[in-house]
Design a protein around this motif. Sequence first.
Motif, PDB file in Angstrom:
ATOM      1  N   ASP A 931       8.914 -10.458 -17.554  1.00  0.00           N
ATOM      2  CA  ASP A 931       9.521  -9.977 -18.849  1.00  0.00           C
ATOM      3  C   ASP A 931      10.996 -10.228 -18.974  1.00  0.00           C
ATOM      4  O   ASP A 931      11.652 -10.067 -19.938  1.00  0.00           O
ATOM      5  CB  ASP A 931       9.040  -8.567 -19.192  1.00  0.00           C
ATOM      6  N   ASP A 932      11.979 -10.310 -17.609  1.00  0.00           N
ATOM      7  CA  ASP A 932      13.166 -10.515 -17.623  1.00  0.00           C
ATOM      8  C   ASP A 932      13.585 -12.012 -18.254  1.00  0.00           C
ATOM      9  O   ASP A 932      14.560 -12.241 -18.410  1.00  0.00           O
ATOM     10  CB  ASP A 932      13.668 -10.195 -16.324  1.00  0.00           C
ATOM     11  N   LYS A 933      12.616 -12.791 -18.321  1.00  0.00           N
ATOM     12  CA  LYS A 933      12.595 -14.044 -18.875  1.00  0.00           C
ATOM     13  C   LYS A 933      12.283 -14.281 -20.269  1.00  0.00           C
ATOM     14  O   LYS A 933      12.143 -15.742 -20.961  1.00  0.00           O
ATOM     15  CB  LYS A 933      12.075 -15.230 -17.920  1.00  0.00           C
ATOM     16  N   ILE A 934      12.059 -13.238 -20.819  1.00  0.00           N
ATOM     17  CA  ILE A 934      11.521 -13.323 -22.321  1.00  0.00           C
ATOM     18  C   ILE A 934      12.827 -13.521 -23.252  1.00  0.00           C
ATOM     19  O   ILE A 934      13.847 -13.056 -23.175  1.00  0.00           O
ATOM     20  CB  ILE A 934      11.042 -12.297 -22.766  1.00  0.00           C
ATOM     21  N   GLU A 935      12.680 -14.672 -24.146  1.00  0.00           N
ATOM     22  CA  GLU A 935      13.583 -15.010 -24.897  1.00  0.00           C
ATOM     23  C   GLU A 935      13.244 -14.369 -26.461  1.00  0.00           C
ATOM     24  O   GLU A 935      14.392 -14.557 -27.173  1.00  0.00           O
ATOM     25  CB  GLU A 935      13.962 -16.638 -24.865  1.00  0.00           C
ATOM     26  N   ASP A 936      12.362 -14.047 -26.743  1.00  0.00           N
ATOM     27  CA  ASP A 936      12.020 -13.705 -28.147  1.00  0.00           C
ATOM     28  C   ASP A 936      12.597 -12.456 -28.245  1.00  0.00           C
ATOM     29  O   ASP A 936      12.368 -11.393 -27.831  1.00  0.00           O
ATOM     30  CB  ASP A 936      10.559 -13.619 -28.050  1.00  0.00           C
ATOM     31  N   GLU A 937      13.494 -12.463 -29.287  1.00  0.00           N
ATOM     32  CA  GLU A 937      14.394 -11.203 -29.632  1.00  0.00           C
ATOM     33  C   GLU A 937      13.592  -9.902 -30.007  1.00  0.00           C
ATOM     34  O   GLU A 937      13.847  -8.694 -29.737  1.00  0.00           O
ATOM     35  CB  GLU A 937      15.357 -11.607 -30.378  1.00  0.00           C
ATOM     36  N   GLN A 938      12.522 -10.126 -30.809  1.00  0.00           N
ATOM     37  CA  GLN A 938      11.734  -9.068 -31.343  1.00  0.00           C
ATOM     38  C   GLN A 938      11.170  -8.311 -30.369  1.00  0.00           C
ATOM     39  O   GLN A 938      10.899  -6.991 -30.042  1.00  0.00           O
ATOM     40  CB  GLN A 938      10.705  -9.550 -32.296  1.00  0.00           C
ATOM     41  N   ILE A 939      10.326  -9.165 -29.437  1.00  0.00           N
ATOM     42  CA  ILE A 939       9.483  -8.498 -28.311  1.00  0.00           C
ATOM     43  C   ILE A 939      10.729  -7.807 -27.158  1.00  0.00           C
ATOM     44  O   ILE A 939      10.519  -6.490 -26.789  1.00  0.00           O
ATOM     45  CB  ILE A 939       8.970  -9.720 -27.430  1.00  0.00           C
ATOM     46  N   LEU A 940      11.720  -8.404 -27.072  1.00  0.00           N
ATOM     47  CA  LEU A 940      12.783  -7.568 -26.329  1.00  0.00           C
ATOM     48  C   LEU A 940      13.524  -6.582 -26.785  1.00  0.00           C
ATOM     49  O   LEU A 940      13.551  -5.403 -26.181  1.00  0.00           O
ATOM     50  CB  LEU A 940      13.909  -8.567 -25.885  1.00  0.00           C
ATOM     51  N   ARG A 941      13.580  -6.421 -28.221  1.00  0.00           N
ATOM     52  CA  ARG A 941      14.025  -5.197 -28.840  1.00  0.00           C
ATOM     53  C   ARG A 941      13.032  -4.139 -28.624  1.00  0.00           C
ATOM     54  O   ARG A 941      13.338  -3.040 -28.496  1.00  0.00           O
ATOM     55  CB  ARG A 941      14.256  -5.371 -30.349  1.00  0.00           C
ATOM     56  N   GLN A 942      11.836  -4.329 -28.669  1.00  0.00           N
ATOM     57  CA  GLN A 942      10.742  -3.438 -28.562  1.00  0.00           C
ATOM     58  C   GLN A 942      10.797  -2.699 -26.966  1.00  0.00           C
ATOM     59  O   GLN A 942      10.671  -1.526 -27.025  1.00  0.00           O
ATOM     60  CB  GLN A 942       9.330  -4.119 -28.761  1.00  0.00           C
ATOM     61  N   ILE A 943      10.968  -3.680 -26.092  1.00  0.00           N
ATOM     62  CA  ILE A 943      10.908  -3.416 -24.670  1.00  0.00           C
ATOM     63  C   ILE A 943      12.114  -2.357 -24.364  1.00  0.00           C
ATOM     64  O   ILE A 943      12.238  -1.346 -23.719  1.00  0.00           O
ATOM     65  CB  ILE A 943      10.989  -4.623 -23.655  1.00  0.00           C
ATOM     66  N   GLN A 944      13.355  -2.873 -24.959  1.00  0.00           N
ATOM     67  CA  GLN A 944      14.630  -2.002 -24.560  1.00  0.00           C
ATOM     68  C   GLN A 944      14.341  -0.862 -25.459  1.00  0.00           C
ATOM     69  O   GLN A 944      14.917   0.197 -24.860  1.00  0.00           O
ATOM     70  CB  GLN A 944      15.785  -2.909 -25.279  1.00  0.00           C
ATOM     71  N   ALA A 945      13.871  -0.837 -26.667  1.00  0.00           N
ATOM     72  CA  ALA A 945      13.972   0.501 -27.521  1.00  0.00           C
ATOM     73  C   ALA A 945      13.155   1.630 -26.502  1.00  0.00           C
ATOM     74  O   ALA A 945      13.349   2.757 -26.492  1.00  0.00           O
ATOM     75  CB  ALA A 945      13.499   0.365 -28.783  1.00  0.00           C
TER      76      ALA A 945
END
Length: 955
Positions: A931-945
């Motif tokens: 997951d640290d290599k995911i580039e999709d911003e929408q997926i990253l925003r959900q994980i970070q939130a």
Amino acid sequence: METQIITSKKSQQVLDVFKEILPEGEKLQRVYYSIKVTPPGKGLWEKHKDQIETLLGEKFPNILIDLYANPEEHQIKRNYNNQDPFLIKEIAIYLTGVYLKENPSEYIATKILERLEKLLKNTPSTKEKILAKHQDIRPTPEDFVKILTNNLHYESIAQGLKNIFSGEYNKILDIENHHHPDDIASNNILLHGCNEDFSRLLVNLYHSEKFDYDWFKSCSLIFPSFVKKYWDPINKNSYRCTQDVEKYNLTEDLLDTYSKHYQRLLVQLRPNLKNSSSITEAYSTFSRFHKEGSSEILQGLKLLESLDRTAKNLKVESEGIDTCIVNMLHIYDYAEGEGETLLASQLKEFKEKTLLLAYPYAGKARRPILKALQWEDILTLHDNLFHLSGASPDTSEDPGDIHTSESTTEGVIDRKKYLKRLGSPDPSRLIKFTSAIRGSNMRGETILLIINALLGLDREKIEKTLKKHGQVAIKAYGLLPLEGKNELKQRYLKFKEMTKEAAKYGQERCANTRAAVICGMKNLAQTAGFSDEVRMGWAMEAGIASDMLPFNEKYAVLDWEVSLHLEGIAVKINVHRGQKLLKSVPPKIRKSDIYQQMRECQEQVKRQASTFKKTLESMMCDAELIESDELNTLAKLPVARQLLSQLILMDKHGRFGIFSNTTKAIIGLKGEITPIQGPLTIAHVYSLFDSGVLSDWQRHIVDKKIVQPFKQVFRELYIVSPAEIEAGKNSRRFFGHTVIGSIMSKLLQSRSWNQHGGDEVTIYKQFTQKNILGYLDIPEARYYLSHNDKLPLQEIWFSKDGNKVPLNSVDPIVFSEFMRDIDLIVSVARAEGSESYWSKETTERRTELIASLVQTAGLNQVRCEGHYAYIQGSLAKYRIHLGSGVIHIQPGNYLCIVPGKAKQEDLYLPFSDADIRMAEIVSKIFLLIADDKIEDEQILRQIQASMKERTVNVE
């Protein structure tokens, strides 16, 4: 004596009395329609009787009789506001009729009889005028007869009805000068519904010793439909006769007298059939009955020989004389002392043409006809015609026909057996025999087409019908003798073409046509000398493959080089210019002959791959043996060889291994080589499980990155549960699941199930190798499964030789495959609003697959428990549902990842079956591991939130 008209004021106002007691508007309409559609009878009269009696006074019986006998003299005098005077009069007459039936008396019956006689004397001159004057206007002449039938104990009434039925008020229909009933002033029309009343009168006359032949003859000619053909001591135990014996209290003496009158009438009428159309019409109506004895066929043949009647005349019964002849020709049984030999000798006096015209209609006389002609070869064909339809050759009934259905066995015959039985019938006789049947309305023509195809006849007819995809012709096409060395291949390809063309039809016809093609293939395999259609298909495909362009050879086209390559089971066309491989094919090359041949090769290989995948999977499910020579045939086909090299085979000693064409052996888990000696089977997942090596083979397949052509080691496996063992013969595993009929029907067709429509739909699958049938009960399904919306599934059971068997005695592979089909149906055809569903078996295979994939990849961040896969990523922990693919970031936040379209080379699965959900789940797991290599911003925003929220909650 004429009916005396009552002229009192109350008589003239009787309808006004009914007007007072009946409702208005729509309620009046409902009362009227209730007596027209479902007569309530005595109850409605009882409801209003006291009011009517009070309002009409002490003379009310006479007034009601007058209303019934002279309705035209009565009208409503007062204003009727919201009441229809026609309805009031109809209801009044109906209720009066109920009263008169319930209160029989000689006075009432006499008045009614006088009225009926008056009506019959004054009927109009044509049928149309009679019906216009009397039809549906109460009281009808039939209403009068029903009242009179309740008063037969009065001698004058019985005699009056006797005169009416014998034609006293009609032009008498005598034998010498008879006119068609419809052309005269005919009580045949007015009293056509009095069949039951006539029977009651006849019984009354018999018991009063007034049932004479002359009266019976007159009545029979006027009312031929009233004749009870089955009132005969011979038929006294038949269903209809038994009913009438109870209904009319018939004695055996009465039946005997009636039968003698009837037989005498038939004998007396026959000589006049050629001379009187009306006698012919009457005779044709009441001569249809089960006759014992052969005397009438001889009369029928004489009549047929004396007239210029054709096969078409008899087939459509164009005139009454034709119906009479057809009825006379049919023998249902022999009388005492008669039989085939005696009748055959009597039939020799008739011409061949006459006997052949009679054959289709002759019932039990069919065999004697052929014996009289001395056509022993055709007699053998006759016997086999009936045997093939499941009937006895000496039955009086017609043979059966081949029905349009989804059956893959109906119309398939044992070629060698029937060729031996049929021998070599005389061609000219065979043509005459065939013409006799086809020129009639005798059933069995479809069976005859199959026999003729076997004997090499009807080729033109069959090939012509093939163009319209006639399903019996498709089956017969496989039986025609082969002419020329290329005809087998041509027919095989024609069958393949018809399978493809069937897709243009609706669901039902498509399924029926494809089933007919399978039958035709089975027949063709026998004609060509193969053990079955599968082996024939292998040989045909091997021949087709040998005619294709060779792989890996380069062909010069202008400035380019073109070559054909097999990669796995796919064919690719490569174009080079010099050393450079072009990404696309130039237009000039596309127009070349060599390129078109390569395109054809691509299509052939694609079709072969599809065919062999289905065949090999079916053989695995049936545990069908593959002999060594058959394996060699398959290995010559590049596609089949490639498919086999991805499958685990099992030898007769229970040893497993991957097929190796190079070594002609199977290679085990540890690389051990087992030479192929004797037959092999394609190992079923149950066999691997039962031997304790399933998990080892699962890891081996994944480690080697083998893509199996269908699910083998990761195939869902269904074992009989303890609850099912305890239940015995019925499983409720899928009880209550609701599915959509149309989707379910398509799935069943694709998986070789049978669906027989009717008041209830029978749904089953046949496992021929194990001689067992599996049934799925859906009581609410009607007619065609595809026409039903939401259908709840109920119990499952298996049957062998017509008997239910315990579930734990069913072959484990059969049980597993049957349940797997139903599991698929429940998953895919689930009705809207039903709970989401995934089975334990599906979850188990997905768990095993994920475990094998991550182990091979050397990953330890994934574990599976229950219905979930748990993933430890670098950013967070995740939980994926193995049924739905839904992701949650632990401890509970939903993570939305929209599945993309991954290429096959980007995502490895160990089978080529389309399992979109499994592919989605695997791709999500590998995405979240890193997951640290995911580039999709929408997926990253959900994980970070989610991580931020978790931090806040911890603080």
